[in-house]
Scaffold this active site. Structure first.
Site, PDB file in Angstrom:
ATOM      1  N   ARG A  15       0.819  -1.217   0.000  1.00  0.00           N
ATOM      2  CA  ARG A  15       0.000   0.000   0.000  1.00  0.00           C
ATOM      3  C   ARG A  15       0.851   1.264   0.000  1.00  0.00           C
ATOM      4  O   ARG A  15       0.335   2.364  -0.179  1.00  0.00           O
ATOM      5  CB  ARG A  15      -0.918   0.024   1.222  1.00  0.00           C
ATOM      6  CG  ARG A  15      -0.212   0.341   2.525  1.00  0.00           C
ATOM      7  CD  ARG A  15      -1.209   0.520   3.671  1.00  0.00           C
ATOM      8  NE  ARG A  15      -2.005   1.711   3.515  1.00  0.00           N
ATOM      9  CZ  ARG A  15      -1.818   2.832   4.204  1.00  0.00           C
ATOM     10  NH1 ARG A  15      -0.866   2.912   5.106  1.00  0.00           N
ATOM     11  NH2 ARG A  15      -2.592   3.865   4.017  1.00  0.00           N
ATOM     12  N   SER A  16       2.161   1.142   0.201  1.00  0.00           N
ATOM     13  CA  SER A  16       3.030   2.296   0.407  1.00  0.00           C
ATOM     14  C   SER A  16       3.712   2.741  -0.881  1.00  0.00           C
ATOM     15  O   SER A  16       4.454   1.966  -1.489  1.00  0.00           O
ATOM     16  CB  SER A  16       4.100   1.955   1.447  1.00  0.00           C
ATOM     17  OG  SER A  16       5.165   2.882   1.412  1.00  0.00           O
ATOM     18  N   PRO A  17       3.521   3.987  -1.299  1.00  0.00           N
ATOM     19  CA  PRO A  17       4.225   4.469  -2.490  1.00  0.00           C
ATOM     20  C   PRO A  17       5.725   4.533  -2.277  1.00  0.00           C
ATOM     21  O   PRO A  17       6.499   4.324  -3.217  1.00  0.00           O
ATOM     22  CB  PRO A  17       3.628   5.861  -2.726  1.00  0.00           C
ATOM     23  CG  PRO A  17       3.138   6.286  -1.378  1.00  0.00           C
ATOM     24  CD  PRO A  17       2.673   5.039  -0.702  1.00  0.00           C
ATOM     25  N   SER A  19       7.489   2.455  -0.478  1.00  0.00           N
ATOM     26  CA  SER A  19       7.958   1.087  -0.693  1.00  0.00           C
ATOM     27  C   SER A  19       8.063   0.789  -2.189  1.00  0.00           C
ATOM     28  O   SER A  19       8.984   0.093  -2.634  1.00  0.00           O
ATOM     29  CB  SER A  19       7.011   0.083  -0.037  1.00  0.00           C
ATOM     30  OG  SER A  19       7.159   0.050   1.361  1.00  0.00           O
ATOM     31  N   TRP A  20       7.121   1.312  -2.945  1.00  0.00           N
ATOM     32  CA  TRP A  20       7.169   1.102  -4.397  1.00  0.00           C
ATOM     33  C   TRP A  20       8.409   1.758  -4.997  1.00  0.00           C
ATOM     34  O   TRP A  20       9.127   1.146  -5.788  1.00  0.00           O
ATOM     35  CB  TRP A  20       5.900   1.660  -5.037  1.00  0.00           C
ATOM     36  CG  TRP A  20       5.851   1.532  -6.525  1.00  0.00           C
ATOM     37  CD1 TRP A  20       6.165   0.430  -7.272  1.00  0.00           C
ATOM     38  CD2 TRP A  20       5.465   2.547  -7.463  1.00  0.00           C
ATOM     39  NE1 TRP A  20       5.988   0.696  -8.624  1.00  0.00           N
ATOM     40  CE2 TRP A  20       5.564   1.982  -8.759  1.00  0.00           C
ATOM     41  CE3 TRP A  20       5.041   3.866  -7.320  1.00  0.00           C
ATOM     42  CZ2 TRP A  20       5.246   2.705  -9.908  1.00  0.00           C
ATOM     43  CZ3 TRP A  20       4.713   4.580  -8.467  1.00  0.00           C
ATOM     44  CH2 TRP A  20       4.814   4.002  -9.739  1.00  0.00           C
TER      45      TRP A  20
END
Length: 238
Positions: A15-17, A19-20
């Site tokens: 869900r984390s940008p 992390s992306w």
């Protein structure tokens, strides 16, 4: 008995940008490191998993995001994506159940397709604006990976995967995680996508001084493939 030395690892959230962004840098710039790490998912648990954590005395560092922080993150994502030549969506998450995608990751990992699953889910969420908390989305991604749809669509209903997910969250607690992405190498911990290069230096056994001197050099960031989607609204920006 001596303690077993844990392998280098990184905690990511689908869900984390941030992390992306870390995932893109890690896999495109340092694929040999990515292949050597333990990949551990982190997410906000549903009531069932939360009850398991409560019984174990595990308190995760999850707090409600303030309105001011939410707006700041939207600005930050616009800056970062522009600097990287990347267009992204920021989907709205309405009463999400994050077990759906994160336990599906564990199911895909068991089939030797963990990284491929992560790539497909990040693309679905941040470039295609799809709902990764919908079991149907997981079923479609299973098809892309050559797996039966139900193997991923029903992962959140699997007691064994639920236990594995619980173990992942306990591991994050034991490692002192307080945000994602979170990298661990020995006793050293690195938080945030902008700490990837110092983590890589530690992983490779290089001194960190030269890395720290220019760690914000955005000219070295790769340019990622664009998606034909516009920036969206607030939601899911942890």
């Amino acid at each position: 008995m001596p303690r077993v030395k844990k392998p280098p690892r990184w905690y990511f959230s689908l869900r984390s940008p941030y992390s992306w962004f870390a995932y893109l840098d890690l896999t495109q710039r340092y694929p040999e490191v990515a292949d050597s790490l333990e990949w551990i998912p982190f997410w906000e648990p549903d009531r069932t998993t939360q009850a398991m954590l409560d019984e174990a005395g595990v308190v995760l560092p999850i707090v409600e995001m303030s309105r001011a922080k939410n707006f700041y993150i939207l600005q930050d994502l616009a800056r970062i994506s522009k600097a990287r030549g990347l267009r992204m969506t920021v989907p709205i998450d309405k009463d999400p159940n994050w077990e759906v995608s994160h336990l599906a990751y564990l199911a895909a990992k068991a089939q030797g397709l963990g990284p491929q699953f992560v790539d497909a889910v990040y693309r679905a969420r941040w470039q295609e604006g799809r709902d990764i908390t919908d079991p149907a989305t997981m079923g479609e991604i299973a098809g892309q990976l050559g797996l039966p749809a139900e193997s991923l669509a029903t992962a959140a209903d699997d007691p064994e995967l639920r236990k594995q997910g619980f173990d992942c969250l306990v591991s994050s607690y034991d490692d002192g995680l307080f945000g994602v992405p979170f990298f661990v190498h020995g006793r050293d911990k690195f938080w945030g996508a902008d700490r990837l290069r110092p983590f890589i230096a530690a992983f490779q056994g290089r001194p960190g001084e030269d890395v720290e001197e220019n760690w914000q050099d955005h000219d070295e960031f790769p340019l990622f493939a664009s998606a034909a989607a516009d920036a969206g609204h607030a939601g899911g920006c942890g």
